[in-house]
Design a protein around this motif. Structure first.
Motif, mmCIF file in Angstrom:
data_model
loop_
_atom_site.group_PDB
_atom_site.id
_atom_site.type_symbol
_atom_site.label_atom_id
_atom_site.label_comp_id
_atom_site.label_asym_id
_atom_site.label_seq_id
_atom_site.Cartn_x
_atom_site.Cartn_y
_atom_site.Cartn_z
ATOM 1 N N LEU A 60 44.605 45.261 48.284
ATOM 2 C CA LEU A 60 43.166 45.431 48.084
ATOM 3 C C LEU A 60 42.439 44.085 48.105
ATOM 4 O O LEU A 60 41.239 44.021 48.388
ATOM 5 C CB LEU A 60 42.899 46.133 46.744
ATOM 6 C CG LEU A 60 43.418 47.563 46.604
ATOM 7 C CD1 LEU A 60 43.183 48.075 45.187
ATOM 8 C CD2 LEU A 60 42.742 48.486 47.620
ATOM 9 N N PHE A 61 43.181 43.016 47.805
ATOM 10 C CA PHE A 61 42.591 41.679 47.729
ATOM 11 C C PHE A 61 42.654 40.939 49.065
ATOM 12 O O PHE A 61 41.817 40.074 49.345
ATOM 13 C CB PHE A 61 43.335 40.870 46.652
ATOM 14 C CG PHE A 61 42.949 39.425 46.576
ATOM 15 C CD1 PHE A 61 41.768 39.031 45.962
ATOM 16 C CD2 PHE A 61 43.762 38.438 47.130
ATOM 17 C CE1 PHE A 61 41.411 37.688 45.895
ATOM 18 C CE2 PHE A 61 43.416 37.099 47.071
ATOM 19 C CZ PHE A 61 42.240 36.726 46.452
ATOM 20 N N ILE A 101 43.727 42.199 38.198
ATOM 21 C CA ILE A 101 43.351 43.199 39.192
ATOM 22 C C ILE A 101 41.857 43.490 39.136
ATOM 23 O O ILE A 101 41.218 43.752 40.160
ATOM 24 C CB ILE A 101 44.182 44.501 38.982
ATOM 25 C CG1 ILE A 101 43.856 45.551 40.043
ATOM 26 C CG2 ILE A 101 43.966 45.055 37.590
ATOM 27 C CD1 ILE A 101 44.213 45.157 41.441
ATOM 28 N N SER A 102 41.265 43.408 37.930
ATOM 29 C CA SER A 102 39.831 43.690 37.798
ATOM 30 C C SER A 102 38.994 42.677 38.566
ATOM 31 O O SER A 102 37.912 43.013 39.065
ATOM 32 C CB SER A 102 39.425 43.691 36.320
ATOM 33 O OG SER A 102 39.716 42.438 35.722
ATOM 34 N N ALA A 158 40.344 40.911 41.263
ATOM 35 C CA ALA A 158 40.765 40.984 42.663
ATOM 36 C C ALA A 158 40.002 42.051 43.445
ATOM 37 O O ALA A 158 39.633 41.841 44.598
ATOM 38 C CB ALA A 158 42.271 41.244 42.740
ATOM 39 N N ILE A 159 39.731 43.197 42.805
ATOM 40 C CA ILE A 159 39.157 44.320 43.557
ATOM 41 C C ILE A 159 37.665 44.134 43.857
ATOM 42 O O ILE A 159 37.128 44.841 44.710
ATOM 43 C CB ILE A 159 39.376 45.659 42.803
ATOM 44 C CG1 ILE A 159 38.729 45.615 41.416
ATOM 45 C CG2 ILE A 159 40.852 45.988 42.713
ATOM 46 C CD1 ILE A 159 38.857 46.920 40.641
ATOM 47 N N ILE A 160 37.003 43.186 43.189
ATOM 48 C CA ILE A 160 35.573 42.998 43.475
ATOM 49 C C ILE A 160 35.276 41.686 44.197
ATOM 50 O O ILE A 160 34.138 41.417 44.557
ATOM 51 C CB ILE A 160 34.720 43.062 42.183
ATOM 52 C CG1 ILE A 160 35.059 41.887 41.252
ATOM 53 C CG2 ILE A 160 34.864 44.396 41.497
ATOM 54 C CD1 ILE A 160 34.089 41.766 40.101
ATOM 55 N N ASN A 188 48.611 45.596 43.341
ATOM 56 C CA ASN A 188 47.751 46.118 44.418
ATOM 57 C C ASN A 188 47.120 44.983 45.244
ATOM 58 O O ASN A 188 45.940 45.025 45.577
ATOM 59 C CB ASN A 188 46.657 47.025 43.861
ATOM 60 C CG ASN A 188 47.205 48.326 43.320
ATOM 61 O OD1 ASN A 188 48.203 48.849 43.818
ATOM 62 N ND2 ASN A 188 46.565 48.855 42.290
ATOM 63 N N ARG A 189 47.925 43.974 45.575
ATOM 64 C CA ARG A 189 47.394 42.827 46.315
ATOM 65 C C ARG A 189 46.763 43.205 47.657
ATOM 66 O O ARG A 189 45.819 42.531 48.099
ATOM 67 C CB ARG A 189 48.482 41.777 46.526
ATOM 68 C CG ARG A 189 47.926 40.447 47.087
ATOM 69 C CD ARG A 189 48.968 39.358 47.074
ATOM 70 N NE ARG A 189 48.385 38.080 47.459
ATOM 71 C CZ ARG A 189 48.593 37.477 48.626
ATOM 72 N NH1 ARG A 189 49.351 38.052 49.550
ATOM 73 N NH2 ARG A 189 48.042 36.299 48.880
ATOM 74 N N ARG A 200 33.695 42.001 47.887
ATOM 75 C CA ARG A 200 32.332 42.536 47.827
ATOM 76 C C ARG A 200 31.363 41.511 47.253
ATOM 77 O O ARG A 200 30.281 41.261 47.794
ATOM 78 C CB ARG A 200 32.328 43.812 46.981
ATOM 79 C CG ARG A 200 30.960 44.427 46.776
ATOM 80 C CD ARG A 200 30.396 44.966 48.053
ATOM 81 N NE ARG A 200 29.172 45.726 47.835
ATOM 82 C CZ ARG A 200 28.181 45.764 48.702
ATOM 83 N NH1 ARG A 200 28.253 45.081 49.837
ATOM 84 N NH2 ARG A 200 27.114 46.477 48.461
ATOM 85 N N TYR A 244 46.421 35.149 44.243
ATOM 86 C CA TYR A 244 46.835 36.468 43.753
ATOM 87 C C TYR A 244 48.181 36.881 44.348
ATOM 88 O O TYR A 244 48.417 38.064 44.606
ATOM 89 C CB TYR A 244 45.756 37.509 44.064
ATOM 90 C CG TYR A 244 45.860 38.771 43.213
ATOM 91 C CD1 TYR A 244 46.012 38.703 41.836
ATOM 92 C CD2 TYR A 244 45.802 40.033 43.800
ATOM 93 C CE1 TYR A 244 46.100 39.844 41.065
ATOM 94 C CE2 TYR A 244 45.885 41.194 43.043
ATOM 95 C CZ TYR A 244 46.038 41.086 41.675
ATOM 96 O OH TYR A 244 46.120 42.232 40.913
#
Length: 505
Positions: A139-140, A99-100, A102-104, A136-137, A107, A131
């Motif tokens: 977000l990806f 997840i760390s 995936a969330i960036i 929390n997919r 960006r 993923y």
């Protein structure tokens, strides 16, 4: 990928495993966050107006590179750093598992693409399946259409995995040993103690990202480690930990790899990540396992058809890599990457085994031609000189004498039989290594001990202080007399007289 990277005429390029690259991203984010926090804290504690103004200016650094970038946008700063180093990024095994990451992703890559980065990547999955079922997919998900916009996706629909077409090892030179039983366990232990020359240190530690990985056993004289499967895959370790081990050790033994099923999904995932790291760094893996690689992970056909779990998809890659890591080509490339001191430190040079001789042949037949030519022999002599004398200067007359002695058919090249015959003669080799070959020369006084080794009775290894036993002056006297009779050996003799040394054979 390697062919493309080597051939493309671009200077600012990087070829890296995607796991390793994301670890680098997080380390840069952490460094910049820590730096900004320290600057802010310092600014809050400096009382003069002039100093405070200077600190405020320092906080605003990084905004000049791109208009509109916020000073506290660490992702922008990391992207700018990376673009300054390379604009062509070649990723092996593009995958998202944390997840760390995936969330960036969106960006980070939006900035890289905006700055002109070009990405070439291999992956086991199309973008839509990255993923999949991850935490929390949603977000990806915005990253996927962006990746499609900037990258062309090609399906390599080959039914052949060329890594499986290899020449492997036979008999007791195997590095993947199965089935796991008492005999194979003893074989693995013999291999380990032979490479360690019987000298091991328990409880060494490897530190990475503030964590410490305990190494049950490590060689005292070379970077070789021993683990059990549960030490590496039952514990919550990740790519950064396995990469740290490959940086610390060129050869890693792993005992007791069990049969795996979906019930051990966590262990399967860690094992896949570990093999990826070992393969990428060309680490030599020597292990015992319950089954051959094809049967090690037991998944039913229904599970394969219905599963959306990454481990099932990634396992085929792990199988092919485990098989390739047993190949002559892979093992030869591994030994050539080890520095000469580490490589030669594995062997009892006065009593080389057949396995030792084969390992040496792999290193010095650098072009895999089946013969050692003039340049390869010189490299070998330079390695021996560096290991014993601390320099790589080999005189032409020394080289010519060695070639003449080893090249029995006088064709200017050394065959594997000529090499084996010479190296197998332990009397010749040990005498030559001690500089006492009489009138017959083999290697040039190659293993006269290095002065700086004898000059200090202490050696630091793996957190343990090892103390060399000192000779009495009476015991040292004949050694000093013998050394003093050699050209350039008087400083060494003085060191022995002053500090003492272990007995010299």
């Amino acid at each position: 990928m390697d062919l493309f990277y080597d051939a493309v005429p671009v200077e600012r390029k990087k070829r890296i495993h995607f796991h390793e690259w994301m670890i680098d991203v997080h380390e840069r984010l952490h460094r910049l966050q820590k730096k900004n926090a320290m600057v802010q804290d310092k600014a809050n504690t400096v009382w003069t107006a002039e100093a405070a103004l200077a600190q405020q200016k320092e906080l605003k650094k990084g905004t000049s590179a791109q208009k509109g970038d916020s000073a506290d946008d660490l992702v922008v700063q990391v992207a700018n750093e990376m673009m300054s180093e390379a604009w062509l990024l070649c990723f092996d095994e593009f995958q998202v598992t944390h997840i760390s990451d995936a969330i960036i992703m969106k960006r980070l890559f939006s900035i890289l693409f905006e700055r002109g980065a070009v990405v070439i990547a291999t992956s086991n999955r199309p973008p839509e399946d990255l993923y999949l079922n991850g935490l929390n997919r949603p977000l990806f998900l915005p990253f996927i259409p962006m990746l499609r916009d900037f990258c062309d996706v090609h399906n390599i629909a080959s039914s052949t995995d060329y890594r499986l077409i290899t020449d492997g090892e036979e008999d007791d030179r195997r590095v993947y040993i199965h089935p796991n039983c008492r005999e194979t366990q003893k074989l693995l232990e013999r291999k380990f103690h032979r490479l360690c020359k019987g000298e091991t240190t328990p409880g060494a530690q490897v530190e990475t990202q503030g964590r410490r990985i305990v190494v049950p056993k490590a060689a005292t004289q070379s970077n070789i480690a021993w683990f059990r499967f549960k030490d590496l895959c039952d514990r919550p370790l990740g790519a950064a930990d396995y990469l740290a081990l490959t940086a610390a050790f060129h050869t890693i033994f792993v005992a007791d790899i069990p049969k795996l099923t979906m019930q051990e999904r966590d262990q399967v995932r860690r094992f896949i990540t570990m093999i990826d790291a070992f393969y990428e760094r060309h680490t030599k893996l020597i292990c015992t396992a319950d089954e051959d690689p094809m049967k090690l992970f037991q998944v039913s056909e229904d599970e394969k058809k219905n599963s959306v779990v990454d481990e099932v998809f990634a396992w085929d890659r792990t199988v092919s890599r485990l098989i390739e890591m047993q190949s002559v080509k892979y093992l030869s490339e591994s030994v050539r990457r080890i520095d000469s001191d580490q490589f030669l430190g594995q062997f009892e040079l006065h009593a080389l085994t057949d396995d030792d001789i084969i390992e040496m042949w792999r290193r010095y037949d650098a072009d895999d031609s089946g013969e050692i030519d003039a340049a390869e022999l010189r490299t070998m002599l330079e390695d021996f000189v560096e290991q014993s004398e601390g320099h790589r200067d080999v005189q032409d007359d020394v080289y010519n004498l060695c070639m003449s002695t080893m090249d029995l058919d006088k064709n200017g090249r050394i065959s594997v039989d000529e090499f084996s015959k010479y190296m197998r003669d332990s009397t010749k080799v040990s005498l030559a290594f001690r500089g006492e070959a009489g009138g017959e020369f083999y290697f040039p006084a190659l293993l006269r001990p290095r002065a700086h080794v004898l000059a200090s009775p202490h050696v630091q290894r793996a957190g343990t202080l090892l103390t060399a036993p000192a000779l009495s002056r009476a015991h040292a006297a004949p050694v000093i007399r013998r050394l003093s009779g050699r050209a350039g050996s008087r400083p060494l003799a003085r060191d022995v007289a002053q500090y003492g040394a272990p007995p010299l054979e």
